[in-house]
Scaffold this active site. Structure first.
Site, PDB file in Angstrom:
ATOM      1  N   CYS A  11       0.809  -1.224   0.000  1.00  0.00           N
ATOM      2  CA  CYS A  11       0.000   0.000   0.000  1.00  0.00           C
ATOM      3  C   CYS A  11       0.842   1.274   0.000  1.00  0.00           C
ATOM      4  O   CYS A  11       0.314   2.367  -0.232  1.00  0.00           O
ATOM      5  CB  CYS A  11      -0.943   0.006   1.187  1.00  0.00           C
ATOM      6  N   CYS A  60     -13.788   0.920   6.638  1.00  0.00           N
ATOM      7  CA  CYS A  60     -12.788   0.165   5.877  1.00  0.00           C
ATOM      8  C   CYS A  60     -12.630   0.774   4.483  1.00  0.00           C
ATOM      9  O   CYS A  60     -13.627   1.066   3.823  1.00  0.00           O
ATOM     10  CB  CYS A  60     -13.215  -1.290   5.730  1.00  0.00           C
ATOM     11  N   SER A  61     -11.397   0.931   4.037  1.00  0.00           N
ATOM     12  CA  SER A  61     -11.180   1.443   2.681  1.00  0.00           C
ATOM     13  C   SER A  61     -11.615   0.388   1.674  1.00  0.00           C
ATOM     14  O   SER A  61     -11.443  -0.810   1.885  1.00  0.00           O
ATOM     15  CB  SER A  61      -9.709   1.806   2.465  1.00  0.00           C
ATOM     16  N   HIS A 109      -8.965   3.441  -2.480  1.00  0.00           N
ATOM     17  CA  HIS A 109      -7.603   2.959  -2.218  1.00  0.00           C
ATOM     18  C   HIS A 109      -7.111   2.017  -3.307  1.00  0.00           C
ATOM     19  O   HIS A 109      -6.952   0.816  -3.087  1.00  0.00           O
ATOM     20  CB  HIS A 109      -7.574   2.273  -0.841  1.00  0.00           C
TER      21      HIS A 109
END
Length: 396
Positions: free
Chosen positions: A81, A214-215, A344
């Site tokens: 990430c 939550c992404s 994301h």
């Protein structure tokens, strides 16, 4: 030699498979926007680091070729990430080290619907690069049939609640704030506004985290043009934002020694990276106006407040509850909506944070503008692990 961001661009972040495009289409849009924003052509770019996690080797070339076939070096970057910020870091190092005067950092991701697996490749745990991290989690909390990334961060949230009295409402306040911010961001995947009660009422993914904390998985791309001072002067570039300091840290023994998920998910890495940046810049968190940080889950925003020195350890729940991290407070954190609401796409996230901060420091962020913003901080983290902290300042 100083390094400046001269241009930024990004696509709207979208739910996977919601738009008929390929990753090179995304890069053509985001990269072309960044070049136009800087007022230069691809022919002036000397090197191109490209970040992504889910495509095969040399996908960076396939994407960059949409911008031009000039024969320049293209580097394929994968750091989970933290990939986007890693591409930016390579661009900065090339410029600061004198190896290039104009570098284009690109990041993209075309993802699948649904939760991530045990790593960026979604593979099994026995061969996963993050098997050690999940092993620490399993030893302390067991292993449940819920998405593994939500599980490890959810377990970190439970530890924080048990240790410091953090409440579910405080965790939900992070998500409510970021969803509220995203309403003014046309690039955000979601622009719906929720209050704390609505966040808490959403489906639980892994206790105490609900879906709205939550992404999501996302498709999208982002880009930044990084130039030297001499290149900017020669070309008469304006709207420059200086990369004042930047640091990347990886796991040390501290990540694993305690057996705590708070440490395993990266708080020690983030703390170390922030300290290095403050030392190099001669600035502190008290000098920062606007922050884009890695809120992959609501708890990680709280953990990052503490790592960046915005509050004492254990006080982050109270900090967000006080309103100190939104408009009218001490800092505005994630004016873009953050990962939770903006989206994301792993390889693009760090560069999308850069784009948002450049717009903020130029005073060009529209309805989400942070008044008088001059110094911005980006925090991008990936399990496995890497934490990148970058301090930006408006030039001039």
């Amino acid at each position: 030699m100083k390094a400046y961001v001269a241009g930024v661009g990004m696509t709207k972040f979208e739910k996977p498979e919601s738009r008929d495009w390929q990753y090179w289409d995304m890069v053509r849009e985001a990269g072309g926007s960044a070049l136009a924003d800087a007022g230069i052509t691809y022919g002036e770019v000397e090197q191109v680091p490209v970040g992504y996690c889910f495509q095969p080797s040399t996908a960076g070339q396939r994407a960059a070729y949409e911008l031009g076939l000039t024969g320049v070096p293209v580097y394929n970057v994968n750091n989970n990430c933290a990939t986007g910020a890693t591409a930016l870091m390579l661009a900065r190092q090339l410029v600061e080290g004198g190896a290039a005067d104009c570098v284009l950092a690109l990041g993209f991701e075309k993802m699948k619907r649904g939760a991530l697996g045990s790593g960026a490749d979604g593979g099994d745990f026995s061969t996963s690069p993050v098997a050690r991290h999940y092993g620490i989690m399993a030893a302390r909390h067991g292993f449940e049939m819920t998405p593994p990334t939500a599980q490890i961060f959810g377990d970190a949230a439970r530890e924080h609640m048990e240790r410091y009295g953090t409440t579910e409402a405080q965790l939900a306040a992070v998500a409510a704030k970021n969803h509220r911010h995203s309403a003014d961001n046309p690039y955000a995947q979601f622009q719906d506004v929720y209050d704390v009660a609505g966040i808490l009422a959403a489906r639980t993914v892994h206790r105490p985290l609900t879906k709205l904390q939550c992404s999501p998985t996302s498709d999208g791309a982002a880009a930044a043009v990084v130039v030297s001072e001499r290149f900017a002067e020669r070309r008469g570039l304006t709207g420059l934002v200086e990369i004042v300091a930047q640091a990347m840290t990886t796991d040390t023994g501290e990540s694993f020694a305690s057996g705590s998920c708070i440490d395993v998910v990266g708080q020690p890495m983030s703390r170390a990276a922030a300290r290095q940046v403050y030392d190099r810049a001669g600035l502190g968190i008290e000098d920062v106006d606007v922050v884009e940080l890695h809120d992959c889950f609501s708890v990680n925003e709280l953990l990052t407040y503490e790592a960046l020195g915005m509050c004492a350890v254990g006080e982050s729940g109270k900090l967000v509850e006080s309103g100190a991290t939104t408009y009218g407070g001490r800092w505005v954190v994630n004016p873009s909506g953050g990962l939770i609401s903006k989206g994301h796409p792993l390889g693009a996230t760090g560069l999308a944070q850069t784009a948002e901060l450049v717009w903020q420091l130029r005073g060009a962020a529209g309805d989400r503008q942070v008044p008088g913003a001059r110094v911005g901080l980006a925090h991008n983290i990936g399990l496995g692990g890497a934490a990148v902290v970058t301090l930006f300042r408006r030039a001039g």
